[in-house]
Design a protein around this motif. Sequence first.
Motif, short mmCIF file in Angstrom:
data_model
loop_
_atom_site.label_atom_id
_atom_site.label_comp_id
_atom_site.label_asym_id
_atom_site.label_seq_id
_atom_site.Cartn_x
_atom_site.Cartn_y
_atom_site.Cartn_z
N PHE A 226 42.93 49.61 42.51
CA PHE A 226 41.60 49.19 42.06
C PHE A 226 41.27 49.68 40.66
O PHE A 226 40.25 49.29 40.09
N LYS B 111 39.91 47.48 37.55
CA LYS B 111 39.59 46.10 37.97
C LYS B 111 38.10 45.83 37.80
O LYS B 111 37.27 46.71 37.99
N SER B 112 37.80 44.60 37.46
CA SER B 112 36.40 44.19 37.32
C SER B 112 35.77 44.03 38.69
O SER B 112 36.46 43.92 39.71
N LYS B 113 34.44 43.98 38.67
CA LYS B 113 33.69 43.79 39.91
C LYS B 113 34.12 42.48 40.60
O LYS B 113 34.31 42.45 41.82
N GLU B 114 34.29 41.43 39.82
CA GLU B 114 34.70 40.13 40.39
C GLU B 114 36.10 40.20 41.00
O GLU B 114 36.34 39.66 42.07
N ASP B 115 37.02 40.87 40.29
CA ASP B 115 38.38 41.02 40.82
C ASP B 115 38.36 41.81 42.12
O ASP B 115 39.09 41.48 43.07
N LEU B 116 37.54 42.85 42.17
CA LEU B 116 37.45 43.66 43.39
C LEU B 116 36.91 42.85 44.57
O LEU B 116 37.40 42.97 45.68
N LYS B 117 35.89 42.03 44.31
CA LYS B 117 35.31 41.22 45.38
C LYS B 117 36.35 40.30 46.01
O LYS B 117 36.28 40.00 47.19
N GLN B 118 37.30 39.84 45.20
CA GLN B 118 38.33 38.92 45.68
C GLN B 118 39.60 39.63 46.17
O GLN B 118 40.51 39.01 46.68
N SER B 119 39.65 40.93 46.00
CA SER B 119 40.86 41.70 46.27
C SER B 119 41.18 41.79 47.77
O SER B 119 40.38 42.29 48.56
#
Length: 140
Positions: A38, A41-49
């Motif tokens: 993590f 990683k951006s907030k958006e990338d984390l939401k999709q991770s």
Amino acid sequence: LVLESWNIVQQDISKVGVVMFMNLFETHPDVQDVFMPFKGKSKEDLKQSTQLRSHALRVMGTVEKCLARINEPQKMDEMLHQLGSRHVMYNAKVDYIDLIGPQFIWAIQPTLGDKWTPELEAAWSDLFKHVAYIIKRAMV
């Protein structure tokens, strides 16, 4: 109280877990960097991770295991001790363990809506204080 509310939380368990970690990383950005998958990683990338979702589900699974052992404190403590020992190998910081309970409570409140009471909050808080105590004892 925790067992009754868990039945409701379980219905959207992965969402609650992801919300918990997203808020944890937002309020304590240094914690995000401890998790190699993590880090940065951006907030958006984390939401999709899928990795974040997977880790969140493992944490929720630990909560479920604690509740399954709630009337067998020795078994619960043994499981938590093993978890704490594993977290030493992951280089987890002892101080971060205390952050999980409040984040969990923050994440489940919307799911429980009008069923949320000060007594329920105290019950979950007490459980997580115990969980943190046992895990941290295994880490030092």
